[in-house]
Enzyme design. Structure first.
Site, PDB file in Angstrom:
ATOM      1  N   GLN A 114     -14.950  35.560   6.922  1.00 24.72           N
ATOM      2  CA  GLN A 114     -14.817  34.540   5.710  1.00 24.72           C
ATOM      3  C   GLN A 114     -15.626  35.112   4.533  1.00 24.72           C
ATOM      4  OE1 GLN A 114     -15.904  32.519   8.826  1.00 24.72           O
ATOM      5  NE2 GLN A 114     -13.816  33.197   9.301  1.00 24.72           N
ATOM      6  N   ASP A 155     -11.012  37.424   3.295  1.00 22.77           N
ATOM      7  CA  ASP A 155      -9.891  38.093   3.218  1.00 22.77           C
ATOM      8  C   ASP A 155     -10.180  39.443   2.248  1.00 22.77           C
ATOM      9  OD1 ASP A 155      -8.485  36.733   5.186  1.00 22.77           O
ATOM     10  OD2 ASP A 155      -7.667  35.629   3.667  1.00 22.77           O
ATOM     11  N   GLY A 208     -11.035  42.329   2.616  1.00 29.35           N
ATOM     12  CA  GLY A 208     -10.988  43.904   3.255  1.00 29.35           C
ATOM     13  C   GLY A 208     -12.298  44.055   4.175  1.00 29.35           C
ATOM     14  N   LYS A 209     -12.801  43.119   4.742  1.00 24.82           N
ATOM     15  CA  LYS A 209     -13.999  43.387   5.594  1.00 24.82           C
ATOM     16  C   LYS A 209     -13.645  44.248   6.719  1.00 24.82           C
ATOM     17  CE  LYS A 209     -14.521  38.794   5.880  1.00 24.82           C
ATOM     18  NZ  LYS A 209     -13.510  38.449   4.985  1.00 24.82           N
ATOM     19  N   LYS A 236      -8.919  47.115  -2.839  1.00 23.04           N
ATOM     20  CA  LYS A 236      -7.562  46.764  -3.435  1.00 23.04           C
ATOM     21  C   LYS A 236      -7.517  46.999  -4.776  1.00 23.04           C
ATOM     22  CE  LYS A 236      -5.081  44.015  -0.544  1.00 23.04           C
ATOM     23  NZ  LYS A 236      -4.519  42.853   0.566  1.00 23.04           N
ATOM     24  N   GLY A 275      -9.157  36.931  10.365  1.00 24.96           N
ATOM     25  CA  GLY A 275      -8.459  38.096  10.750  1.00 24.96           C
ATOM     26  C   GLY A 275      -8.907  39.218   9.996  1.00 24.96           C
ATOM     27  N   HIS A 276      -9.196  40.226  10.681  1.00 23.91           N
ATOM     28  CA  HIS A 276      -9.824  41.633   9.932  1.00 23.91           C
ATOM     29  C   HIS A 276      -8.708  42.760  10.329  1.00 23.91           C
ATOM     30  CE1 HIS A 276     -14.130  39.707   9.794  1.00 23.91           C
ATOM     31  NE2 HIS A 276     -13.073  39.001   9.307  1.00 23.91           N
ATOM     32  N   THR A 277      -8.224  43.206   9.235  1.00 24.44           N
ATOM     33  CA  THR A 277      -7.171  44.167   9.366  1.00 24.44           C
ATOM     34  C   THR A 277      -7.581  45.640   9.263  1.00 24.44           C
ATOM     35  OG1 THR A 277      -5.786  42.669   8.398  1.00 24.44           O
ATOM     36  CG2 THR A 277      -4.929  44.833   8.838  1.00 24.44           C
ATOM     37  N   SER A 283     -12.024  51.138  -2.757  1.00 24.36           N
ATOM     38  CA  SER A 283     -11.153  51.291  -1.525  1.00 24.36           C
ATOM     39  C   SER A 283      -9.766  51.200  -2.321  1.00 24.36           C
ATOM     40  CB  SER A 283     -11.129  50.302  -0.646  1.00 24.36           C
ATOM     41  OG  SER A 283      -9.899  50.122   0.185  1.00 24.36           O
TER      42      SER A 283
HETATM   43  P1  GDP Z   1     -10.497  40.868   5.860  1.00 25.58           P
HETATM   44  O1  GDP Z   1     -10.425  39.506   6.587  1.00 25.58           O
HETATM   45  O2  GDP Z   1     -11.690  40.535   4.920  1.00 25.58           O
HETATM   46  O3  GDP Z   1     -11.242  41.668   6.984  1.00 25.58           O
HETATM   47  O4  GDP Z   1      -9.289  41.056   5.176  1.00 25.58           O
HETATM   48  P2  GDP Z   1      -7.634  40.932   5.994  1.00 25.58           P
HETATM   49  O5  GDP Z   1      -7.658  42.124   6.885  1.00 25.58           O
HETATM   50  O6  GDP Z   1      -7.664  39.750   6.404  1.00 25.58           O
HETATM   51  O7  GDP Z   1      -7.038  41.369   4.410  1.00 25.58           O
HETATM   52  C1  GDP Z   1      -7.219  42.460   3.783  1.00 25.58           C
HETATM   53  C2  GDP Z   1      -5.779  43.104   3.574  1.00 25.58           C
HETATM   54  O8  GDP Z   1      -5.824  44.099   2.560  1.00 25.58           O
HETATM   55  C3  GDP Z   1      -5.253  43.935   4.881  1.00 25.58           C
HETATM   56  O9  GDP Z   1      -3.908  43.799   5.246  1.00 25.58           O
HETATM   57  C4  GDP Z   1      -5.754  45.260   4.655  1.00 25.58           C
HETATM   58  O10 GDP Z   1      -5.059  46.212   5.335  1.00 25.58           O
HETATM   59  C5  GDP Z   1      -5.614  45.569   3.134  1.00 25.58           C
HETATM   60  N1  GDP Z   1      -6.439  46.516   2.553  1.00 25.58           N
HETATM   61  C6  GDP Z   1      -7.754  46.521   2.647  1.00 25.58           C
HETATM   62  N2  GDP Z   1      -8.146  47.464   1.793  1.00 25.58           N
HETATM   63  C7  GDP Z   1      -7.335  47.718   0.775  1.00 25.58           C
HETATM   64  C8  GDP Z   1      -6.958  48.308  -0.133  1.00 25.58           C
HETATM   65  O11 GDP Z   1      -7.956  49.115  -0.780  1.00 25.58           O
HETATM   66  N3  GDP Z   1      -5.882  48.466  -0.766  1.00 25.58           N
HETATM   67  C9  GDP Z   1      -4.791  48.188  -0.093  1.00 25.58           C
HETATM   68  N4  GDP Z   1      -3.505  48.219  -0.798  1.00 25.58           N
HETATM   69  N5  GDP Z   1      -4.791  47.046   0.767  1.00 25.58           N
HETATM   70  C10 GDP Z   1      -5.800  46.838   1.445  1.00 25.58           C
HETATM   71  P1  IMO Z   2     -11.527  36.264   7.465  1.00 32.07           P
HETATM   72  O1  IMO Z   2     -12.793  36.525   8.089  1.00 32.07           O
HETATM   73  C1  IMO Z   2      -9.741  33.432   4.398  1.00 32.07           C
HETATM   74  C2  IMO Z   2     -10.382  28.986   5.452  1.00 32.07           C
HETATM   75  C3  IMO Z   2      -9.076  28.444   5.755  1.00 32.07           C
HETATM   76  C4  IMO Z   2      -9.515  27.023   5.248  1.00 32.07           C
HETATM   77  C5  IMO Z   2     -10.981  26.969   5.328  1.00 32.07           C
HETATM   78  C6  IMO Z   2     -11.372  26.081   6.562  1.00 32.07           C
HETATM   79  O2  IMO Z   2     -10.118  36.911   7.444  1.00 32.07           O
HETATM   80  O3  IMO Z   2     -11.824  36.466   5.875  1.00 32.07           O
HETATM   81  P2  IMO Z   2     -11.537  26.749   9.199  1.00 32.07           P
HETATM   82  O4  IMO Z   2     -10.039  27.097  10.292  1.00 32.07           O
HETATM   83  O5  IMO Z   2     -12.548  27.736   9.248  1.00 32.07           O
HETATM   84  O6  IMO Z   2     -12.091  25.285   9.560  1.00 32.07           O
HETATM   85  O7  IMO Z   2     -10.511  26.680   7.894  1.00 32.07           O
HETATM   86  O8  IMO Z   2     -11.207  28.404   5.471  1.00 32.07           O
HETATM   87  N1  IMO Z   2     -10.631  30.408   6.206  1.00 32.07           N
HETATM   88  C7  IMO Z   2     -10.299  31.590   5.806  1.00 32.07           C
HETATM   89  N2  IMO Z   2      -9.676  32.053   4.507  1.00 32.07           N
HETATM   90  N3  IMO Z   2     -10.118  34.483   5.176  1.00 32.07           N
HETATM   91  C8  IMO Z   2     -10.916  33.742   6.616  1.00 32.07           C
HETATM   92  O9  IMO Z   2     -11.416  34.651   7.391  1.00 32.07           O
HETATM   93  C9  IMO Z   2     -10.918  32.394   6.726  1.00 32.07           C
HETATM   94  N4  IMO Z   2     -11.246  31.593   7.893  1.00 32.07           N
HETATM   95  C10 IMO Z   2     -11.307  30.464   7.231  1.00 32.07           C
HETATM   96  O10 IMO Z   2      -7.794  28.846   5.367  1.00 32.07           O
HETATM   97  O11 IMO Z   2      -9.064  26.910   3.703  1.00 32.07           O
HETATM   98 MG    MG Z   3      -8.655  37.998   6.783  1.00 30.60          MG
END
Ligand code: GDP
Ligand code: IMO
Ligand code: MG
Length: 421
Positions: A221, A13, A15-16, A328, A40-42, A410
């Site tokens: 991840q 998470d 911010g990939k 962030k 979960g990539h946003t 970012s």
């Molecule tokens: P990922 O799994 O690495 O793709 O990250 P996620 O999407 O799970 O979580 C990142 C969250 O931070 C998302 O809600 C993005 O929209 C948000 N985000 C990404 N970059 C920034 C940033 O520079 N600032 C802020 N405030 N939010 C950001």
């Molecule tokens: P992105 O790509 C954050 C965590 C789970 C748990 C551990 C094992 O959005 O960054 P699993 O279901 O993979 O066997 O769970 O890994 N986990 C993540 N945490 N971002 C993710 O993906 C994750 N994918 C798995 O919360 O701790």
């Molecule tokens: Mg994520």
């Protein structure tokens, strides 16, 4: 031709999704090569927000998305994701490796059963069947994408596997009878729907490399969730580090030109397991609320803490990271003071490495360097020098300590809130 790899350096998470979307403008192919719908990539474009779990983030920019052999694929989720995007006016261009392992219903049931059995020792998985599917892959009991397109082979494999899985469910006292015919029919139907996407993607990718195309490899991840180099056993079941990308995509390591490590300006973690810089005070709450730190996949609150250089050194070393993207940074606005952990204190000693023994990790106490905070930054900043002086100092310190250049900062979720350095 360039092949660029984007990976998470922390616990996911980072911010990939945002960074991959940003760099997709120059890519021809964007490849997910490991993990599954635990990710979960946003991506935020204007007022539109897309949350992708399996489809590579580059499809939002109209690029061809590849799901490589290293991914574990839940076909029901993928079909829903394709339909959702199509409804929103984005018809994803998609290719799926014929060798990709498929998440089956018994994997999801077993993920839940194992977690329940572990009780307070649970991993806190996403319960998407990720671990059980990877276990079957290495145990050579997996169903692969190609099998979905051949009902006879699928039938034969299920005849072999289902009685074994039923026995395991019985051991866990799970009151569920696996119905082979139902599974066979449902998964053959998924095969029908997906068959036009299923090809030998590594041949396509290697041809693309020879033809000078640009390829973006999208990690899921983060480093600390890597099954070997993370906080084992509180990890996922795949290789989240750079090394995992060439296996999961089917290209040679020599083709990778850049390895971009995504670093959230502080630290978060979802699920169980140690988090040395975790903040259980008002600063932790501030980061969680201001950063909207709730899981994109499971909506669970993310645990928050200060930035941890021990983790980042580990990530830069194992993956040979060539550039950093800091995300962030804006979330740290308005704090009086911010901290960076430079070392841990373990059994009276100052250490700069991440211990292998999880019991040692639990004992590690962070040693912090303190920085003066900064006021709200201008979200229209377009250059490094536009950032508040204190924020620049914070970034300069990270760069100096890690000896890896920062290429991107970012300062918001949107595409435009990105500073290239
Ligand atoms: P990922 O799994 O690495 O793709 O990250 P996620 O999407 O799970 O979580 C990142 C969250 O931070 C998302 O809600 C993005 O929209 C948000 N985000 C990404 N970059 C920034 C940033 O520079 N600032 C802020 N405030 N939010 C950001
Ligand atoms: P992105 O790509 C954050 C965590 C789970 C748990 C551990 C094992 O959005 O960054 P699993 O279901 O993979 O066997 O769970 O890994 N986990 C993540 N945490 N971002 C993710 O993906 C994750 N994918 C798995 O919360 O701790
Ligand atoms: Mg994520």
């Amino acid at each position: 031709m360039t092949v660029t790899l984007v990976i998470g350096t922390q616990w996911g998470d980072e911010g990939k999704g945002k960074v991959v979307d940003y760099f997709s403008k120059d890519a021809d192919y964007v490849v997910r090569y490991h993990g599954g719908n635990n990710a979960g990539h946003t991506i935020k474009v204007g007022d539109e927000v897309y949350k992708l779990h399996l489809i590579p983030s580059g499809v939002i920019q109209g690029k061809t998305g590849i799901i490589g052999s290293g991914v574990v694929l839940d076909p029901e989720i993928l079909i829903n994701e394709i339909n959702e995007l199509t409804k929103r006016g984005i018809k994803p261009k998609l290719l799926i490796s014929d060798r990709t392992n498929i998440i089956m219903p018994y994997h999801k049931i077993l993920d839940g059963a194992e977690e329940k059995y572990l009780g307070d020792k649970k991993i806190g998985t996403t319960k998407r069947g990720i671990g059980p599917c990877y276990s079957d892959k290495v145990a050579r009991k997996g169903i692969r994408a190609i099998d979905l397109t051949d009902k006879k082979t699928l039938n034969k494999k299920l005849d072999h596997i289902i009685p074994i899985k039923q026995k395991i469910l019985d051991v866990y006292k799970i009151d569920k009878k696996l119905d082979k015919k139902e599974i066979l029919d449902a998964y053959s139907k998924y095969g029908e729907k997906l068959k036009d996407f299923i090809i030998t993607t590594h041949v396509e990718l290697n041809k693309a490399i020879k033809n000078g195309k640009n390829i973006l490899l999208e990690g899921a991840q983060g480093t600390m969730l890597d099954v070997d180099y993370g906080t084992y056993p509180y990890t996922t079941s795949s290789h989240t580090i750079a090394g995992g990308s060439t296996i999961g995509a089917g290209i040679g390591p020599k083709y990778i030109d850049e390895i971009i490590g995504i670093v959230k300006a502080y630290t978060t973690r979802v699920g169980e397991g140690p988090l040395p810089t975790e903040l259980l005070d008002k600063d932790g709450e501030y980061l969680q609320q201001k950063g909207h730190e709730f899981g994109t996949t499971t909506s669970r609150p993310r645990r928050c803490g200060w930035l941890d250089l021990v983790v980042l050194r580990h990530a830069c070393m194992i993956s040979g990271i060539t550039k950093l993207a800091i995300t962030k940074l804006d979330v740290l606005d308005s704090l009086k003071q911010v901290k960076i952990c430079t070392h841990y204190q373990l059994n009276g000693k100052k250490i700069d490495y991440f211990p292998a023994n999880i019991e040692d990790v639990k004992q590690c106490k962070p040693i912090y360097k303190e920085f003066k905070g900064w006021d709200e930054m201008d979200k229209n900043s377009s250059k490094f020098s536009d950032l508040p002086k204190e924020a620049q100092e914070y970034l300069n310190f990270i760069e100096k300590e890690l000896q890896v250049p920062i290429a991107v900062v970012s300062i918001g979720p949107g595409r435009r809130e990105t500073i290239e350095i």
